[in-house]
Motif scaffolding. Sequence first.
Motif, PDB file in Angstrom:
ATOM      1  N   TRP A   1       6.848  -4.771   3.772  1.00  0.00           N
ATOM      2  CA  TRP A   1       6.515  -3.680   4.680  1.00  0.00           C
ATOM      3  C   TRP A   1       5.377  -4.087   5.609  1.00  0.00           C
ATOM      4  O   TRP A   1       5.411  -3.796   6.802  1.00  0.00           O
ATOM      5  N   LEU A   2       4.358  -4.770   5.080  1.00  0.00           N
ATOM      6  CA  LEU A   2       3.256  -5.233   5.902  1.00  0.00           C
ATOM      7  C   LEU A   2       3.739  -6.243   6.939  1.00  0.00           C
ATOM      8  O   LEU A   2       3.308  -6.216   8.094  1.00  0.00           O
TER       9      LEU A   2
ATOM     10  N   PHE B   1       6.730  -6.376   8.193  1.00  0.00           N
ATOM     11  CA  PHE B   1       7.534  -5.652   9.154  1.00  0.00           C
ATOM     12  C   PHE B   1       6.643  -4.897  10.145  1.00  0.00           C
ATOM     13  O   PHE B   1       6.919  -4.835  11.331  1.00  0.00           O
ATOM     14  N   MET B   2       5.552  -4.334   9.639  1.00  0.00           N
ATOM     15  CA  MET B   2       4.665  -3.549  10.491  1.00  0.00           C
ATOM     16  C   MET B   2       3.841  -4.422  11.441  1.00  0.00           C
ATOM     17  O   MET B   2       3.385  -3.948  12.481  1.00  0.00           O
ATOM     18  N   ASN B   3       3.652  -5.677  11.112  1.00  0.00           N
ATOM     19  CA  ASN B   3       2.863  -6.569  11.961  1.00  0.00           C
ATOM     20  C   ASN B   3       3.698  -7.235  13.047  1.00  0.00           C
ATOM     21  O   ASN B   3       3.209  -8.088  13.749  1.00  0.00           O
ATOM     22  N   ARG B   4       4.930  -6.860  13.197  1.00  0.00           N
ATOM     23  CA  ARG B   4       5.793  -7.475  14.222  1.00  0.00           C
ATOM     24  C   ARG B   4       5.452  -6.966  15.582  1.00  0.00           C
ATOM     25  O   ARG B   4       5.010  -5.986  15.932  1.00  0.00           O
TER      26      ARG B   4
ATOM     27  N   VAL C   1       6.060  -3.163 -10.807  1.00  0.00           N
ATOM     28  CA  VAL C   1       4.944  -3.819 -10.115  1.00  0.00           C
ATOM     29  C   VAL C   1       5.459  -4.906  -9.182  1.00  0.00           C
ATOM     30  O   VAL C   1       5.001  -5.029  -8.042  1.00  0.00           O
ATOM     31  N   PHE C   2       6.429  -5.686  -9.643  1.00  0.00           N
ATOM     32  CA  PHE C   2       7.014  -6.747  -8.821  1.00  0.00           C
ATOM     33  C   PHE C   2       7.631  -6.171  -7.546  1.00  0.00           C
ATOM     34  O   PHE C   2       7.371  -6.658  -6.443  1.00  0.00           O
ATOM     35  N   VAL C   3       8.439  -5.124  -7.710  1.00  0.00           N
ATOM     36  CA  VAL C   3       9.104  -4.512  -6.555  1.00  0.00           C
ATOM     37  C   VAL C   3       8.082  -3.890  -5.609  1.00  0.00           C
ATOM     38  O   VAL C   3       8.175  -4.059  -4.384  1.00  0.00           O
ATOM     39  N   LEU C   4       7.097  -3.195  -6.150  1.00  0.00           N
ATOM     40  CA  LEU C   4       6.086  -2.584  -5.291  1.00  0.00           C
ATOM     41  C   LEU C   4       5.262  -3.638  -4.554  1.00  0.00           C
ATOM     42  O   LEU C   4       4.961  -3.485  -3.369  1.00  0.00           O
ATOM     43  N   PHE C   5       4.895  -4.710  -5.248  1.00  0.00           N
ATOM     44  CA  PHE C   5       4.090  -5.749  -4.627  1.00  0.00           C
ATOM     45  C   PHE C   5       4.849  -6.437  -3.499  1.00  0.00           C
ATOM     46  O   PHE C   5       4.377  -6.517  -2.367  1.00  0.00           O
TER      47      PHE C   5
END
Length: 93
Positions: free
Chosen positions: A87-88, A90-93, A77-81
């Motif tokens: 990732w979010l 990175f995608m908002n750059r 859960v920690f890694v996924l969160f």
Amino acid sequence: MNAVRQTSSLAIVSLVSGILGWTLLPFIGTLVAIITGHMARKEIRNSGGRLDGDGLAVGGLVLGWVSAALWVIGIVVFVLFFGGLAWLGFMNR
């Protein structure tokens, strides 16, 4: 004549470690509970009826394995969160 049955020391250690794995020594207690629980059950099986404490060993094993499963779930859960947050970001750059 009834022979006196002793409780396996490893079974006691397993149960105490299982409890400590949930309280004071989360990681180490969990590992010790699992290892000594399996050792105790083997020792009790091989004792020819001289040793008792299988229930204590099973209790330590259950506490240890449930704690280990929760550790694994918590890490996933920690890694996924935090991976999702990265990732979010990175995608908002």
